[in-house]
Design a protein around this motif. Structure first.
Motif, mmCIF file in Angstrom:
data_model
loop_
_atom_site.group_PDB
_atom_site.id
_atom_site.type_symbol
_atom_site.label_atom_id
_atom_site.label_comp_id
_atom_site.label_asym_id
_atom_site.label_seq_id
_atom_site.Cartn_x
_atom_site.Cartn_y
_atom_site.Cartn_z
ATOM 1 N N TRP A 2 0.701 -1.388 -0.192
ATOM 2 C CA TRP A 2 -0.124 0.003 -0.306
ATOM 3 C C TRP A 2 1.105 1.432 0.018
ATOM 4 C CZ3 TRP A 2 -5.059 -0.106 0.009
ATOM 5 C CH2 TRP A 2 -6.063 -1.556 0.152
ATOM 6 N N LEU B 295 0.602 5.252 1.808
ATOM 7 C CA LEU B 295 0.253 6.036 2.407
ATOM 8 C C LEU B 295 0.648 7.666 2.214
ATOM 9 C CD1 LEU B 295 -1.695 6.600 5.009
ATOM 10 C CD2 LEU B 295 0.719 6.834 6.461
ATOM 11 N N GLU C 157 -3.436 20.100 -1.520
ATOM 12 C CA GLU C 157 -3.978 20.668 -3.187
ATOM 13 C C GLU C 157 -4.168 21.575 -3.612
ATOM 14 O OE1 GLU C 157 -7.940 18.221 -2.384
ATOM 15 O OE2 GLU C 157 -7.088 16.114 -3.557
ATOM 16 N N LYS D 267 -5.602 16.282 2.350
ATOM 17 C CA LYS D 267 -5.937 15.153 1.220
ATOM 18 C C LYS D 267 -5.169 13.868 1.912
ATOM 19 C CE LYS D 267 -9.273 15.517 -1.085
ATOM 20 N NZ LYS D 267 -10.227 15.420 -1.948
ATOM 21 N N LEU D 268 -5.814 12.615 2.222
ATOM 22 C CA LEU D 268 -4.787 11.243 3.433
ATOM 23 C C LEU D 268 -5.381 10.467 2.381
ATOM 24 C CD1 LEU D 268 -3.020 10.473 5.136
ATOM 25 C CD2 LEU D 268 -5.239 9.579 6.434
ATOM 26 N N TYR D 269 -4.358 9.917 1.168
ATOM 27 C CA TYR D 269 -4.838 9.120 0.634
ATOM 28 C C TYR D 269 -3.914 7.568 0.791
ATOM 29 C CZ TYR D 269 -5.063 12.783 -3.051
ATOM 30 O OH TYR D 269 -5.834 13.738 -3.484
ATOM 31 N N LEU D 270 -4.887 6.270 0.689
ATOM 32 C CA LEU D 270 -4.399 5.234 0.799
ATOM 33 C C LEU D 270 -4.687 4.442 -0.550
ATOM 34 C CD1 LEU D 270 -4.000 3.160 2.703
ATOM 35 C CD2 LEU D 270 -6.259 2.406 3.631
ATOM 36 N N MET D 271 -3.863 3.998 -0.945
ATOM 37 C CA MET D 271 -3.606 3.263 -2.544
ATOM 38 C C MET D 271 -2.793 2.227 -2.225
ATOM 39 S SD MET D 271 -3.039 7.001 -4.555
ATOM 40 C CE MET D 271 -3.895 5.999 -6.050
ATOM 41 N N ASP E 267 -9.210 2.066 -3.234
ATOM 42 C CA ASP E 267 -8.226 3.067 -2.599
ATOM 43 C C ASP E 267 -9.307 3.928 -1.895
ATOM 44 O OD1 ASP E 267 -6.216 2.347 -4.505
ATOM 45 O OD2 ASP E 267 -6.458 3.791 -5.602
ATOM 46 N N GLN E 268 -8.371 4.657 -0.559
ATOM 47 C CA GLN E 268 -9.947 5.533 0.081
ATOM 48 C C GLN E 268 -8.986 6.706 0.055
ATOM 49 O OE1 GLN E 268 -10.591 3.767 3.825
ATOM 50 N NE2 GLN E 268 -9.336 2.330 2.840
ATOM 51 N N PHE E 269 -9.241 7.609 0.389
ATOM 52 C CA PHE E 269 -9.220 9.241 0.464
ATOM 53 C C PHE E 269 -10.262 9.920 1.568
ATOM 54 C CE2 PHE E 269 -11.978 9.395 -2.684
ATOM 55 C CZ PHE E 269 -12.752 11.292 -2.126
ATOM 56 N N ASP F 277 -10.255 13.974 3.789
ATOM 57 C CA ASP F 277 -9.867 15.390 3.428
ATOM 58 C C ASP F 277 -9.462 15.641 5.294
ATOM 59 O OD1 ASP F 277 -10.650 15.956 0.696
ATOM 60 O OD2 ASP F 277 -13.199 16.459 1.772
#
Length: 201
Positions: free
Chosen positions: A140, A142, A147, A179-183, A191-193, A195
């Motif tokens: 994954w 993180l 932005e 923005k926090l991303y989990l990819m 995938d999740q994000f 704010d």
């Protein structure tokens, strides 16, 4: 990376990651049953799911049903959370947790609330990717992005070697919204994000 591992394009249905699924089948599931993702299929009750799979000619074959169930059950199910804290030098610290569902999580009365899941080891999952030329283990990314200024302020690649992974990220000179991303590096559609408003710390 996801598309390379799954041999798919960005316009392909996420359902094509399932065995025996064709583009035509994915269209039927989307239009007749509102199923656009593997999560949608998992959230259906058993009778609805059997009805949907019958429409695409799969439900009558127990081996195919077993193969689809195996892949669905291996599809990632992670929970992403964060909290903010302000330290003495006006920097903001972002605490992030990524939690993997365990086999015992369905039991609400097991009294495990006080267990530190970050110390419970788990096997890193092997990815279902039949078109990929070698065995692939799930990992994954993180990412924290600013932005407004088009800037990546944090990125880390990791594997779920424990049920809970913890990250401490210092946001120097916090500028408001992030923005926090989990990819996933292996699957499409998971995938999740979130704010983040750093001014709320």
């Amino acid at each position: 990376c996801q598309m390379l591992v799954q041999a798919m394009s960005e316009t392909d249905s996420y359902l094509l990651q399932l065995p025996y699924m064709t583009k035509e089948s994915a269209v039927v599931l989307r239009d007749k049953f509102g199923v656009k993702s593997i999560y949608d299929l998992l959230e259906m009750d058993e009778q609805q799911r059997l009805s949907a799979l019958t429409h695409i000619g799969i439900a009558g074959d127990q081996q195919k049903l077993n193969d689809i169930a195996l892949v669905c059950n291996a599809y990632p199910d992670l929970e992403l959370n964060y909290k903010l804290s302000k330290n003495g030098d006006d920097n903001v610290v972002l605490f992030v947790t990524v939690e993997k569902e365990s086999d015992d999580d369905d039991d609400d009365d097991n009294g495990d609330d006080d267990i530190d899941k970050s110390k419970i080891k788990t096997e890193v999952s092997v990815v279902n990717c039949p078109r990929y030329p070698m065995q692939k283990y799930e990992s994954w990314f993180l990412i924290v992005g600013d932005e407004q200024h088009n800037k990546v302020v944090f990125i880390k690649r990791f594997t779920m070697k424990t049920l809970l992974q913890k990250f401490k990220i210092k946001l120097e000179e916090p500028r408001g919204k992030y923005k926090l991303y989990l990819m996933s590096d292996s699957y499409l559609g998971c995938d999740q994000f979130l704010d983040i408003d750093a001014t709320s710390a």
